[in-house]
Each structure stands twice: as C-alpha cells, then as structure tokens.
Write a protein that holds these residues in place. Structure first.
Motif, PDB file in Angstrom:
ATOM      1  N   ARG A 148      -3.414   4.338  -0.886  1.00 21.44           N
ATOM      2  CA  ARG A 148      -2.730   4.072  -2.127  1.00 21.44           C
ATOM      3  C   ARG A 148      -2.466   5.355  -2.890  1.00 21.44           C
ATOM      4  O   ARG A 148      -3.177   6.345  -2.748  1.00 21.44           O
ATOM      5  CB  ARG A 148      -3.563   3.135  -3.004  1.00 21.44           C
ATOM      6  CG  ARG A 148      -3.762   1.762  -2.381  1.00 21.44           C
ATOM      7  CD  ARG A 148      -2.438   1.044  -2.232  1.00 21.44           C
ATOM      8  NE  ARG A 148      -2.568  -0.206  -1.551  1.00 21.44           N
ATOM      9  CZ  ARG A 148      -2.855  -1.334  -2.169  1.00 21.44           C
ATOM     10  NH1 ARG A 148      -3.031  -1.342  -3.452  1.00 21.44           N
ATOM     11  NH2 ARG A 148      -2.951  -2.458  -1.491  1.00 21.44           N
ATOM     12  N   THR A 166       3.510   3.584   0.090  1.00 23.56           N
ATOM     13  CA  THR A 166       2.161   3.211  -0.290  1.00 23.56           C
ATOM     14  C   THR A 166       1.862   3.564  -1.733  1.00 23.56           C
ATOM     15  O   THR A 166       0.711   3.553  -2.139  1.00 23.56           O
ATOM     16  CB  THR A 166       1.157   3.925   0.623  1.00 23.56           C
ATOM     17  OG1 THR A 166       1.400   5.323   0.550  1.00 23.56           O
ATOM     18  CG2 THR A 166       1.316   3.477   2.050  1.00 23.56           C
ATOM     19  N   MET A 168       2.840   1.747  -4.188  1.00 18.00           N
ATOM     20  CA  MET A 168       2.842   0.507  -4.956  1.00 18.00           C
ATOM     21  C   MET A 168       1.467   0.265  -5.567  1.00 18.00           C
ATOM     22  O   MET A 168       0.433   0.497  -4.944  1.00 18.00           O
ATOM     23  CB  MET A 168       3.231  -0.662  -4.056  1.00 18.00           C
ATOM     24  CG  MET A 168       4.603  -0.550  -3.429  1.00 18.00           C
ATOM     25  SD  MET A 168       5.930  -0.729  -4.628  1.00 18.00           S
ATOM     26  CE  MET A 168       5.767  -2.461  -5.024  1.00 18.00           C
ATOM     27  N   GLU A 171       0.468  -4.709  -3.608  1.00 19.04           N
ATOM     28  CA  GLU A 171       1.384  -5.101  -2.555  1.00 19.04           C
ATOM     29  C   GLU A 171       1.380  -6.613  -2.390  1.00 19.04           C
ATOM     30  O   GLU A 171       0.820  -7.339  -3.206  1.00 19.04           O
ATOM     31  CB  GLU A 171       1.034  -4.369  -1.265  1.00 19.04           C
ATOM     32  CG  GLU A 171       1.194  -2.850  -1.414  1.00 19.04           C
ATOM     33  CD  GLU A 171       0.918  -2.087  -0.143  1.00 19.04           C
ATOM     34  OE1 GLU A 171       0.649  -2.739   0.889  1.00 19.04           O
ATOM     35  OE2 GLU A 171       0.962  -0.848  -0.177  1.00 19.04           O
ATOM     36  N   ALA A 471       7.097  -3.907  -0.432  1.00 17.98           N
ATOM     37  CA  ALA A 471       5.878  -4.663  -0.715  1.00 17.98           C
ATOM     38  C   ALA A 471       5.139  -5.166   0.510  1.00 17.98           C
ATOM     39  O   ALA A 471       3.946  -5.446   0.415  1.00 17.98           O
ATOM     40  CB  ALA A 471       6.221  -5.857  -1.614  1.00 17.98           C
ATOM     41  N   ASP A 688       1.351 -11.661   6.124  1.00 19.89           N
ATOM     42  CA  ASP A 688       2.386 -11.536   5.093  1.00 19.89           C
ATOM     43  C   ASP A 688       3.349 -12.715   5.096  1.00 19.89           C
ATOM     44  O   ASP A 688       3.759 -13.193   4.030  1.00 19.89           O
ATOM     45  CB  ASP A 688       3.171 -10.235   5.285  1.00 19.89           C
ATOM     46  CG  ASP A 688       2.439  -9.028   4.739  1.00 19.89           C
ATOM     47  OD1 ASP A 688       1.446  -9.220   4.021  1.00 19.89           O
ATOM     48  OD2 ASP A 688       2.855  -7.890   5.042  1.00 19.89           O
TER      49      ASP A 688
END
Length: 707
Positions: A148, A166, A168, A171, A471, A688
């Motif tokens: 991150r 990365t 974000m 996510e 994302a 996901d």
C-alpha cells in the motif's frame, strides 16, 4: 522458464547479478532502461484524478511492444546467465519497489503462490479474453504485489514492465469499518450528484411536467439508483460502480419527447409521454438483458476497443452543445459565475487538502452549486430582480408593458423563488411501479432505444475495464462482463417500470471519482446506496432538488458534459494515441458524429420555418422532417431519429474503421480481460468477482455469463 523441481538449479543470488569487473549500483539498471519510479510528483492516479499508466521506458534497439498499455518492452542489462531458480505454483517475478531514497531502487525477486502455473508457452495469469491472446504465447497481465501507499512495478520474466495501482486507500474487498465506509460512501455519491439529479431536471419540463412532477421523478431516480446499485455490486460485475440515469439515454429520450404525435396534445402531456418512454425502455432493457445473459456480449467484446469507446463516449457529451450555454445565457450573471466556480475548484484548488481530503476537487459540483444558489438567493431577496409593475407569474405572452418585456428573462431565470416544489412536496412518499400508469409500447420508439442500449453497453465495458485497474486484483473475465451487462438490462427494466424517464446503466463518472478519492471499496458504495434509498423516501429531498433554478442546471450540465467528453477520450491512453491510424479514426468519428446528425437535423427546415419547440430542442425534432420519407412511417421515424444521434454515428464509424483498418494489438490498444480458467486459479480474482450466497456454484454451468 522456471523449473518446478526445487532441487534443480542453483540457489539464486543477488539479482541482477553484478558484473565481475565492477559492482553495479542498485539503480543503474533503472537508469539504463529509463525507468523512474517517481515522475512529476504523481503516481498512477494523480492528484487531479487522472488515471495514467507508468512512464514509458526508454526505447532500446531490441524493444518490443506491450499489447495493453502501448508501452515498449524494457530490455534489462543482460548479465551472465545463471541457472533458473525454482518456481513454486507460479512464475518468478521481479518486483521493483521505490526505496526511501528517491535516487535508489530496491530490486527483489518474488514468487507467486496464489495459484498460478508456469511452464512453456502456456498462457496463464491474466491473459487475453475475447480480444485475443498475447503474441507468441507470452502470458499477459501480472499479478499484483500487495503493498500500500507506494507504486509497485512488476517486471515479468518476459521483460514487460507493468504497474498496478497500489496507492488506493481501500480496494474492492476492503472493509475498514462502519464509520469510514459511511463517510466514503457519502463522499462518493455526493461527488457525482450532478449525474444523478440533472437528467430529470431536463426531461420533465420538456414533457410539460410541473415542479411537483419533477420532484416525484427525482425521488424515483434516487430510489431506483440505490436499488440497482445494490443489485449490480452483488450480482453484476461486483465492481464499485454506481448505477443511475445515464446521459447516453438523454438524447433519444428528448427525441421521443419531441415526436410529431406528441405535439399539440391536450391534457396531461407528462404522463402520456412518460408512459411511451417507459414502454420503449422496458423493451430495450429486455434486449440488453438477452445480449448479456446469452453470452453474445462476450462475442461482441471482440469489436470493442479503446479506439471505439473513446469517440463514442466523447460524442455523448459533445452532442448537447446546443443546449448548454444557450440556456446559461438566459441569466449570464448567475450561470457564468457558477461555471467559473466549478472550474476554479476542480482545477486551480484541486491540490488543497483539508483533513486529508481534497474537498475542492471531490466536491467541485456541489460546492459550486451551493455558493451560486446562495448568492442568487441573496440577490433575489435584495430585490435586484424585482421590477415595479411586473409580475413574475404572468406568462410572457400576456405581458404588455415594454419595461416588463425587457426584464422578463431576468425575472423568469435569475430568481430562485419561482419554484414551489419544496413547499408542495410531501414529507414522505414511497415510489412504486407503474406510478404514471400502464406503459405504452411503440415498436419504432423501442427500436431506437434498443440501439441506444448497445451504446450504453459499450460505455459500461470501458467503465468496467478502467475501474478494475484501480480497485480490483485484475480485469474481469468476458463472462463477468456479460453478466454485468445482463444485470444492467434487468436494472433498466426496473427503471422502466418505476418510470425514471431513462434507462439505468453504469455512470462513467465513477471512474474519475474512484481515482480522486482513492476509495475502491464495494462496501462503501453499497452503504451509500442504502442511504440513497432512505433519502428517496423523504419527499422534501426531491422537492429541494427540483427547485434548483434552470440556469444553474444548465451551468452544471456544461461542466458535466465536458467531463464526459474528456473521460471518453481518456480511453485512448490504453492505445497508441499518437498513431496516425488512431488519430484518423478518432478524428473521422468525432467529425462525422457532429456533421451527419447536423444534416438530418437541418434537412427540410428553412430559415422562415415556424417551429413550436424552443431553439435548444430543435436537434430532437428530426423525426418530423428528416430525409427518409418512404411509405413506411415507422421506418422513417426509426432511421431519421437514430441517424440524428451523435453517439450512434460516432460508434458506427469507429467500430467499422477500427475493425477493418489493419493495426497491431499494441497500436489498437485492445482491452485485456482475464481468461476464465486462469482466473479460477487466481484466488484474488475469484474472490473479487464471485457471486455471494453460493449463487455461482448453483449456476456454474452458465459459464458464458460469468457464473
């Protein structure tokens, strides 16, 4: 290629191996290849919200193209070959992580243990889906390093340099807690407020509806948007994308509203025209549902590439130029000030942070609206727009005094007390299906909407791809894309039954909002959708929104349509934007998207023609005077209306040229989708996009629809 036996091969040492003559500094390979981990102080999603790819490495003589991002293959220094290290459940990777010292780069090798496989030229990982596989069997799409707040660049064994966002904060599957999720969900919806509420403020007055009708339609739009967003994040693409009324449906809705058969109607025109719109939307939505769940969308994906999406979407925003500033001109001192405020907030003040949030960039539209509305209220209360002997409630045709005729525009459009929607709205109102009556089905209007639903699907495809890069762990499979399009069709059926006036689709502004707020959590969008449903039940909320002065609506639309055009053109970042092939295709698509509809809109109209609709609605009455005049009136209506829509012409020109003019995959910038079998071996991608409540296991046999 790596050997799967851990006993074979020497133990890997420092990589890249240092030459025997002199020790190589850690950053020398990056300098030789032109790689810079930090550039211009911005990462993949800059402070301005722009989504950009990692910097292009310096081209070498033996450089080769990267298919998806249009980058060249970075050729690293070639040291003395060493025995390959062992690979466990995957291929070896080199992850370049910027160190604390900006002048140095830490290089380390890691292995995938998420279920990948290596070996030979077998395609694995995130390979091409419907758009084709990578050249020479090279695996496409790296797995992402879970790090991150820093930029991670994956350098594959094939030499491609790729980046994953990365940076974000949260996510797709992150759940940071109820309070952060609630705050970010509210922020997400407030930042795209204009997309949710502006369309009813345009189409209801065009249908002859009152302020009370506008209030009820706004409440219905908020309710349907909340419900369909929950459905889409649960059973659709599962990406953090808000569903709502799209500007794609605005032009055909205005064309249907201004059909010849609706001119001169007596009684309640609003309900009669709304029922016609409902019927057309329901039939078009059923067509879109079949397109998605039948798997035809997976085949259709082969034709949809960035060079097609970019001009098609840009044409949606550019098509409303005749409505935007002409409506702002009815009260320049209010409309121009609002446009300047939104521009100042979104551009000049975009980097100002308050408590870690770039409030001016995120809330540019609501802030500009609030300030301008407050200023207009003060001017109205101070009597600036009150003229002696003039009554704002008297129709303009009945005004006799020349003094009042001179100021009628200011009285009608600059004052903020001409709407009584807030006072007349109830405190509680539950939107219900068929509230305007039983839908009326006309095949000629339904065919127009069916064609528009294809454009809406193309728009959603671009949004799926862009948001997944931000994302998710990887792009969805073609089956997941088909599943998302099919559910959008079902959501549009709900919009038709409830009577929002347009279909429901993915709002493209989501991608910009996700990039700016760095919030990609699915839970935040779902919690915001629940709050939206609750707000829709409060009738005063719809009344408050319906009381926004028309000139302020037009000023906001000028900014929103400009943003829409820019977001469409931003899809070219996935292709070689400087290629002469792409430049010509995009240029021709945009030009003909403006010129061909202008021919249809001007055909048969002389300067002395007396039209019964305002000048800003002239582009939408082409059905009554278009060049197609056969004995089949329904066919004439369909062709004249369809070919007068800018986005339809842009799509036709772009899709034909892009799929017939020769060009490499790098040049075309084909979208890369995850392969179905490879995605099932990737736990992160599976989590996901898998459906909740084990629905995917029950419907696993429907593989073509992503189940």
């Amino acid at each position: 290629m790596s050997n799967s036996d851990p006993k074979v091969g020497a133990k890997p040492g420092q990589w890249p191996p240092a030459p025997e003559s002199a020790a190589m500094p850690p950053s020398s390979w990056a300098k030789r290849t032109g790689f810079r981990p930090k550039f211009s102080g911005e990462t993949n999603a800059s402070d301005s919200g722009q989504i950009s790819l990692p910097p292009r490495p310096k081209e070498q003589k033996n450089s080769q193209p990267d298919v998806e991002a249009g980058r060249v293959r970075a050729t690293l220094p070639q040291p003395t070959p060493a025995p390959p290290p062992a690979a466990v459940n995957g291929t070896d990777k080199v992850v370049v992580v910027p160190a604390e010292n900006k002048d140095q780069t830490v290089v380390k090798r890691r292995r995938d243990s998420d279920g990948g496989s290596g070996g030979g030229a077998k395609k694995d990982g995130l390979g091409h889906g419907a758009n084709g596989a990578g050249p020479n069997g090279v695996p496409e799409g790296p797995r992402r390093a879970v790090v991150r707040n820093e930029e991670v660049i994956d350098v594959e064994d094939d030499g491609f340099v790729r980046g994953r966002p990365t940076h974000m904060k949260y996510e797709l599957r992150d759940t940071p807690g109820l309070v952060p999720i609630g705050l970010y969900g509210f922020q997400h919806y407030l930042s795209i407020l204009g997309s949710l509420i502006l369309i009813p403020l345009v189409i209801v007055p065009a249908m002859g509806g009152t302020h009370e009708d506008t209030s009820m339609v706004v409440s219905t739009v908020l309710f349907v948007s909340g419900v369909t967003t929950l459905l889409h994040t649960s059973f659709g693409s599962r990406l953090p994308l808000i569903q709502g009324p799209s500007f794609v449906y605005l032009a055909p809705a205005l064309a249907i509203i201004n059909s010849p058969e609706f001119q001169g109607l007596n009684g309640n025109n609003f309900k009669h025209i709304m029922k016609e719109l409902q019927g057309a939307i329901i039939i078009a939505s059923a067509f879109q549902t079949i397109l998605g769940y039948s798997g035809l969308m997976s085949v259709f994906l082969r034709l949809i590439n960035p060079v097609v999406v970019a001009p098609t979407f840009a044409a949606v925003g550019l098509s409303f130029y005749s409505y935007g500033f002409p409506r702002v001109g009815t009260c320049l001192e209010i409309g121009v000030v609002q446009i300047l405020l939104v521009i100042m907030f979104s551009l000049y003040l975009r980097k100002i942070s308050v408590f870690g949030h770039r409030i001016f960039l995120i809330y540019a539209v609501p802030l500009g609206l609030a300030i301008t509305w407050a200023a207009a209220f003060l001017l109205t209360e101070a009597g600036v727009y009150s003229y002696k002997g003039c009554d704002v409630n008297v129709p303009a045709s009945n005004i006799i005094s020349d003094h009042c005729r001179k100021h009628v525009s200011s009285m009608k459009h600059c004052r903020v007390d001409t709407s009584y929607a807030l006072k007349s709205s109830p405190w509680f109102r539950f939107p219900y299906p068929l509230q305007w009556g039983t839908p009326v089905f006309e095949w000629k209007m339904a065919l127009v909407m069916c064609a528009v639903s294809i454009i809406s699907s193309v728009d959603s495809v671009g949004s799926y791809h862009a948001s997944s890069l931000l994302a998710a762990s990887g792009p969805p499979t073609p089956g997941v894309v088909s599943r998302g399009i099919g559910l959008e069709g079902l959501c549009s059926v709900l919009a038709g039954l409830w009577g929002t006036g347009t279909g429901s689709t993915t709002l493209t502004e989501n991608v910009h909002t996700i990039a700016v707020t760095k919030m990609g959590s699915r839970r935040a969008v779902e919690l915001g959708a629940c709050a939206l449903i609750l707000l829709s039940l409060i009738g005063k909320v719809g009344g408050f929104i319906a009381s926004i002065p028309e000139v302020m609506v037009a000023a906001l639309l000028c900014f929103m349509w400009a943003m829409l055009s820019a977001l469409g053109l931003s899809n070219l970042r996935y292709s070689e934007a400087g290629s002469s092939r792409n430049i010509i295709i995009v240029g021709l698509s945009l030009f003909f998207s403006l010129s061909v509809p202008a021919y249809f809109q001007q055909y048969g109209i002389s300067p002395n023609t007396n039209l019964s609709v305002p000048s800003y609605l002239h582009p939408y009455i082409v059905a009554s005077h278009g060049p197609f005049r056969s004995k089949y009136e329904g066919l004439n209506y369909f062709l004249n209306t369809l070919l007068s829509l800018n986005m339809v012409i842009a799509f036709l020109v772009a899709v034909i040229l892009d799929n017939t003019v020769p060009g490499s995959q790098q040049e075309r910038g084909v979208y890369v989708w995850s392969e179905t079998e490879a995605a099932r071996r990737e736990p992160a991608i599976t989590k996901d996009y898998e459906l909740p409540f084990r629905v995917g296991r029950i419907l696993r046999w429907v593989k073509w629809a992503g189940f």
